[in-house]
Every structure is written in C-alpha cells, then in structure tokens.
Design a protein around this motif. Sequence first.
Motif, PDB file in Angstrom:
ATOM      1  N   THR A 175       0.833  -1.203   0.000  1.00 36.22           N
ATOM      2  CA  THR A 175       0.000   0.000   0.000  1.00 36.22           C
ATOM      3  C   THR A 175       0.864   1.248   0.000  1.00 36.22           C
ATOM      4  O   THR A 175       0.364   2.353  -0.147  1.00 36.22           O
ATOM      5  N   SER A 178       6.971   2.267   1.912  1.00 31.79           N
ATOM      6  CA  SER A 178       7.661   2.199   3.209  1.00 31.79           C
ATOM      7  C   SER A 178       8.226   0.816   3.567  1.00 31.79           C
ATOM      8  O   SER A 178       9.246   0.750   4.254  1.00 31.79           O
ATOM      9  N   GLN A 181      11.891   0.362   3.432  1.00 32.44           N
ATOM     10  CA  GLN A 181      12.748   0.890   4.507  1.00 32.44           C
ATOM     11  C   GLN A 181      13.340  -0.261   5.303  1.00 32.44           C
ATOM     12  O   GLN A 181      14.555  -0.343   5.509  1.00 32.44           O
ATOM     13  N   ARG A 202      -3.918   0.743  -3.772  1.00 28.99           N
ATOM     14  CA  ARG A 202      -5.018   0.857  -2.793  1.00 28.99           C
ATOM     15  C   ARG A 202      -6.347   0.846  -3.526  1.00 28.99           C
ATOM     16  O   ARG A 202      -6.415   1.286  -4.684  1.00 28.99           O
ATOM     17  N   GLN A 215       4.731   6.017  -5.664  1.00 27.39           N
ATOM     18  CA  GLN A 215       5.290   6.812  -4.576  1.00 27.39           C
ATOM     19  C   GLN A 215       6.795   6.842  -4.708  1.00 27.39           C
ATOM     20  O   GLN A 215       7.393   5.989  -5.365  1.00 27.39           O
ATOM     21  N   GLU A 217       9.819   7.068  -1.780  1.00 34.03           N
ATOM     22  CA  GLU A 217      10.098   7.061  -0.350  1.00 34.03           C
ATOM     23  C   GLU A 217      11.537   7.495  -0.178  1.00 34.03           C
ATOM     24  O   GLU A 217      12.381   7.245  -1.052  1.00 34.03           O
ATOM     25  N   PHE A 258       4.931   4.618  11.740  1.00 33.52           N
ATOM     26  CA  PHE A 258       6.356   4.322  11.571  1.00 33.52           C
ATOM     27  C   PHE A 258       7.268   5.508  11.799  1.00 33.52           C
ATOM     28  O   PHE A 258       8.479   5.407  11.625  1.00 33.52           O
ATOM     29  N   THR A 259       6.701   6.668  12.177  1.00 31.69           N
ATOM     30  CA  THR A 259       7.555   7.822  12.484  1.00 31.69           C
ATOM     31  C   THR A 259       7.093   8.461  13.794  1.00 31.69           C
ATOM     32  O   THR A 259       5.911   8.426  14.150  1.00 31.69           O
ATOM     33  N   TRP A 313      10.602   9.926   4.482  1.00 34.33           N
ATOM     34  CA  TRP A 313       9.446  10.630   3.932  1.00 34.33           C
ATOM     35  C   TRP A 313       8.848   9.800   2.807  1.00 34.33           C
ATOM     36  O   TRP A 313       9.503   8.903   2.271  1.00 34.33           O
ATOM     37  N   GLY A 314       7.595  10.107   2.500  1.00 32.90           N
ATOM     38  CA  GLY A 314       6.926   9.391   1.424  1.00 32.90           C
ATOM     39  C   GLY A 314       6.048  10.361   0.666  1.00 32.90           C
ATOM     40  O   GLY A 314       5.385  11.217   1.260  1.00 32.90           O
TER      41      GLY A 314
HETATM   42  N1  DAH Z   1       3.781   5.587   3.739  1.00 34.88           N
HETATM   43  C1  DAH Z   1       2.996   6.773   3.900  1.00 34.88           C
HETATM   44  C2  DAH Z   1       1.737   6.687   3.049  1.00 34.88           C
HETATM   45  O1  DAH Z   1       1.722   5.992   2.083  1.00 34.88           O
HETATM   46  C3  DAH Z   1       3.761   7.993   3.508  1.00 34.88           C
HETATM   47  C4  DAH Z   1       4.875   8.277   4.468  1.00 34.88           C
HETATM   48  C5  DAH Z   1       4.677   9.099   5.529  1.00 34.88           C
HETATM   49  C6  DAH Z   1       6.112   7.693   4.290  1.00 34.88           C
HETATM   50  C7  DAH Z   1       5.701   9.359   6.432  1.00 34.88           C
HETATM   51  C8  DAH Z   1       7.154   7.939   5.167  1.00 34.88           C
HETATM   52  C9  DAH Z   1       6.928   8.799   6.243  1.00 34.88           C
HETATM   53  O2  DAH Z   1       8.377   7.410   5.030  1.00 34.88           O
HETATM   54  O3  DAH Z   1       7.936   9.048   7.094  1.00 34.88           O
HETATM   55  O4  DAH Z   1       0.764   7.342   3.349  1.00 34.88           O
END
Ligand code: DAH
Length: 360
Positions: A175, A178, A181, A202, A215, A217, A258-259, A313-314
């Motif tokens: 989905t 991430s 990671q 999704r 996406q 990442e 995850f953060t 970040w994503g």
């Molecule tokens: N994985 C999240 C999403 O798909 C996006 C995301 C948010 C990725 C914060 C990250 C993060 O690595 O730190 O909505």
Amino acid sequence: MTELTNLQNALLAAVAGAEDEAAIEAVRVAALGKKGSVSELLKTLGSMTPEERQTRGAAINALKTEIADAIAARKSALKDAAIAARLKAETLDVSLPVRSSPAERGRIHPISQIVDEITAIFADLGFSIAEGPDIETDYYNFTALNFPEGHPAREMHDTFFFNPDEKGERKVLRTHTSPVQVRTMEAQEPPIRIVIPGKTYRQDSDATHSPMFHQVEGLVIDRKAHVGNLRWVLEEFCKAFFEVPSVTMRFRPSFFPFTEPSFEVDIQCDRSGGQVKFGEGNDWMEILGCGMVHPNVLRSGGLDPDEFQGFAWGMGLDRIAMLKYGMPDLRDFFNADVRWMNHYGFRPLDMPTLFGGLSA
Ligand code: DAH
C-alpha cells in the motif's frame, strides 16, 4: 546447307529478340544446352565421313561458335542495361529531409520522467536507489512498520489482500513504498541514504486516485540525523524539482505509525492564475508525509535505536506529476492513449539532469 543457314538466322534472331537475362538464358539452353538444336547437330559429327566432317562438320562448329559468341555478347549487353536501369531507379534524393528514427518518435511516460527527475536530484545529494517487491508480506507492509495487529491504520490503507496461502499468510499488494525501509535496513549497514521509487496499490479510483499509483520514499539512517537535516533535504529537493530558486515549506504535526514525531509537509503556492505556481502566493499544498523513524521500525530493521536514528518521507508521484506538468485527470496516466502520450510524453533522448535542466 540452307538448313544450317535457317537455323543460324532463327537463332541470331532469337538472340537479338531476347529482352532480359532470363530470355537470353532460355535461348542458350534451346541452342547449346544438352538437347539444344546446335548440340543435336554436333552429335551427328561422329557418324560423318571424313569429307563430310571437313565441310558440314566445320560449318556446324562455326555455327556453334557464332551462336555462343552472340549469346555472350547479348548477355553482357543485357546485364549492362539492367545495371543502368537499376542505377536509374535507385537514385537517392539526398535533399529529402531525414526521416525521424523510432527513438525520436517514441515518448517517455510522465511518471517515468518524474522518477528520472527525482532520482537525478537525490543522486546529486548522495542518495542511492532501492527497490522492493510489489507483492509484499503483511509483515513488511504493516507489522515491521509498527502497525499493531488489528490497528485501524491497517484499514485506512484500503489494502488489496491476496487469498491466504497454506500457512494462512495473506500477502498484500503493497500500500506504500515504506516496507522497503525495513528491507534495506536488514540488507545494508548504516549510514543509509536511499530513495525508493515504485508502484503502490489501494482500493481507490476517481479523477485524482488510481488503484495503482506511484510513490517515492526516502530514508536516511545514521548515528546522528535530525529534523533539521530532514527539512534541508526536502527543501533542496523541492527547489530542484519545481525548478524555482526558493520554496517555503510548512511542517504540520501528523501521525504515521512508523515515524515519531510525524509531519505533513505543505509547500507555499499561488493558485490565483489557472496554474499552480510554487515559491510564491498565499496558498499551501500538501505534498508529502515524513518524520523521524520510529524506534520500533529501527528494531524491525535490526538496528539499535540507542545507536542509530533516522528520518524518512513518502510522497505520491502521480499527483505531483499532474501538478508539475498540468494534466487534469490522473486516470489518463494509465489509459495508454497514444495521443495523450504524444502530447504529455517526453523525448527519450532528453534525460533529465540537474546541469541540463530537469524538464528543459
Ligand atoms: N507511507 C505513507 C503513506 O503511504 C507515507 C509516508 C509518511 C512515508 C511518512 C514515510 C513517512 O516514510 O515518514 O501514506
């Protein structure tokens, strides 16, 4: 002897009348081939008296030589004529414009272009590219990223689940990017500086959502890494990506499992004209989610949170491509319409580089 003269006349006429190489070859076979008219006459030499051989025999031989020479001469004349005709027909008009090659006519999909642009920017900042599978385990997609079992956040992702396998394990179409990671933390030692472009899935579909989307990442893990570093990296990225000299960003507190802490990032923009402009204006547009990597995620990756820290970040690529290149409907990205590709696609030999200009 008139019989020989008649044959001679007939054959010479046939030679003269042969219009191409196939016709002259037919004349040769008919006269000098195994059962040819002249060959048949030559066969009679054996049964002739010595006197006959001297007169009639000599005449037959002379006929043979004459016809063979005539055929050879005609053959070479026809050959020359054929070459002359070919040279005339195959002349090239070197003043014609060059026809474009397939490499010129093909087009790069805007998503591929955006991925190339983003990887060029992050490569310049010292990042490398990582990838992971589209079909992911529940563990990497959720559990390893600190989504507790039964946590509502799992439902928020509108996940496509596969049927459970023999062990009862249900794979998912990832989905988000991430999960890569944790896969990367398992596979390589810090310091880690990676970007992960890829497809994500999704259950969602309208003008701005597609069940398959993209996406990118980012992940940095080191002994020291803090929100200030994160902010600088994202600012440098946005300036380079939107090709503006400065951007103003706003970090709003948010939540991702995850953060911790987590932020949503908006960038300042101007929507007053028909187009969105960055680096100016009174509006804000959300472009990504980010934060400091949660200690539980570091543990999933086999790292000690007391030793290492990091940020991630994503960002959704499709919407950002729409914004940057002004496409109104996301679904067009995946309709494989050649007219759309011709209009919005990029020339294959124009690879985006920072020195050449990303979208120049
Ligand atoms: N994985 C999240 C999403 O798909 C996006 C995301 C948010 C990725 C914060 C990250 C993060 O690595 O730190 O909505």
